[in-house]
Design a protein around this motif. Sequence first.
Motif: not given
Lengths: 220, 220
Positions: B95-106, B109-111
Amino acid sequence: MAKPLRKDAQRNRDLLVAAARELFAERGLDVPLEEIARRAGVSIGTLYNRFPARADLIGAVFADRVAATRALAEQALAMPGAWDGLVHFLEGVCAMQAADLGYNALASGRGPYAAADDADLAEGYALMRRIVARAQESGELRPDVTLEDMVFVIWGHARTVEATATIAPRLWRRHLALLLDGLRTPEPSPLPEPSLTPEQARRAMSPQSPCRPDDAASPV
Amino acid sequence: MAKPLRKDAQRNRDLLVAAARELFAERGLDVPLEEIARRAGVSIGTLYNRFPARADLIGAVFADRVAATRALAEQALAMPGAWDGLVHFLEGVCAMQAADLGYNALASGRGPYAAADDADLAEGYALMRRIVARAQESGELRPDVTLEDMVFVIWGHARTVEATATIAPRLWRRHLALLLDGLRTPEPSPLPEPSLTPEQARRAMSPQSPCRPDDAASPV
DNA sequence: TACCTACTTGAGGCTATCCTCAACTTCTCA
DNA sequence: TGAGAAGTTGAGGATAGCCTCAAGTAGGTA
């Protein structure tokens, strides 16, 4: 419509496609075009003459993959076991993803792509739909999934390949095995959302529109 | 070691982190730093004063997520059902990934990321390992998977979120349900490869090393 | 062979982003 | 209150990749 290229032009075109194939596979679809031209031993101007947009070059490089995917689907349908056919098909696609960073990006819906032949693509989808339907009729694939749910395999797999290509190049097989177990579990739990419609799936697979948008746009 | 900032400097720092939080969430970790400064109402020079590298800003923005993830893990362990706990945890992360593109990338394992507190992170992992172990002891989670296999959920989910955020923002729940069914199937098929070791997983999660490499490098 | 057209070339303009630094402003503390 | 440390500013240099075009080259046909 397609006039034959002059001999040297054809040779340069072939060199460019070969160079692009290598670099896309190694480093993804974002490699600088100048580097592709350099590896082909040709100037950047020639690259632009032949392929006005990156998508055109990508289209030329991956045209054979559309055919390969289609052949894979036909093989799958020819197999006696319906489930085995589905597994064969998904494993084949995942193996291509694992072997080629560019194809991986393309298959998971990133990267601009000027489709060489839409009809070919459409027939490919029809074959895949039959693979899925057959596996459901045999009772091996859970009945509540659709062809569109197979993109979860492709998408899910894409990031695993990227992250582990150098660290554990065969790990994706483990990921796939887990995914497949979710698709044939004897006790499927109810799925909380409807699957994508084919139209939604098409849009999700092409953030940039898959064919050049300019073609229709210019009024002259 | 940490001297308190002057009042105006602290205010600007807070504005920058808030602006970065919004933009990272909306557009991913690659947003131009100049745009973050603009949204914060501060000059680009100030941004560089406070955060010499992008990774530092990312670290500041997502420090609270490390804490949130840890809290989620504690909640999961407090739940009576072991499987329910695992599901709660994975759903929360997704859910956190879905709510936040940056967190999703992080999370996938990217970023670049300058970890605020490694100890905190390590404790988080320990909690997760207990969640997985408990679910296996209760017989609900298949015995042949490890904590490291949970990254398949995170990675797999990451691309689905990106591709469908605007088209079908709740679709990821369907993807997750299929993944979970693969993790608790009563008839697990043998897995073809060993899972990542913790060390391999650490490497796979951080293509760029997670802390600034310069710190140890400079001999002066 | 000679011409014409198709093709090639690569320097250089364009854009976007990163990052620096010297001049200026504001806070804080004695 | 005022001196000086801490902080801010934004123009501009650096880099990377995209793309163009005027000048030059080479295949093909008569």
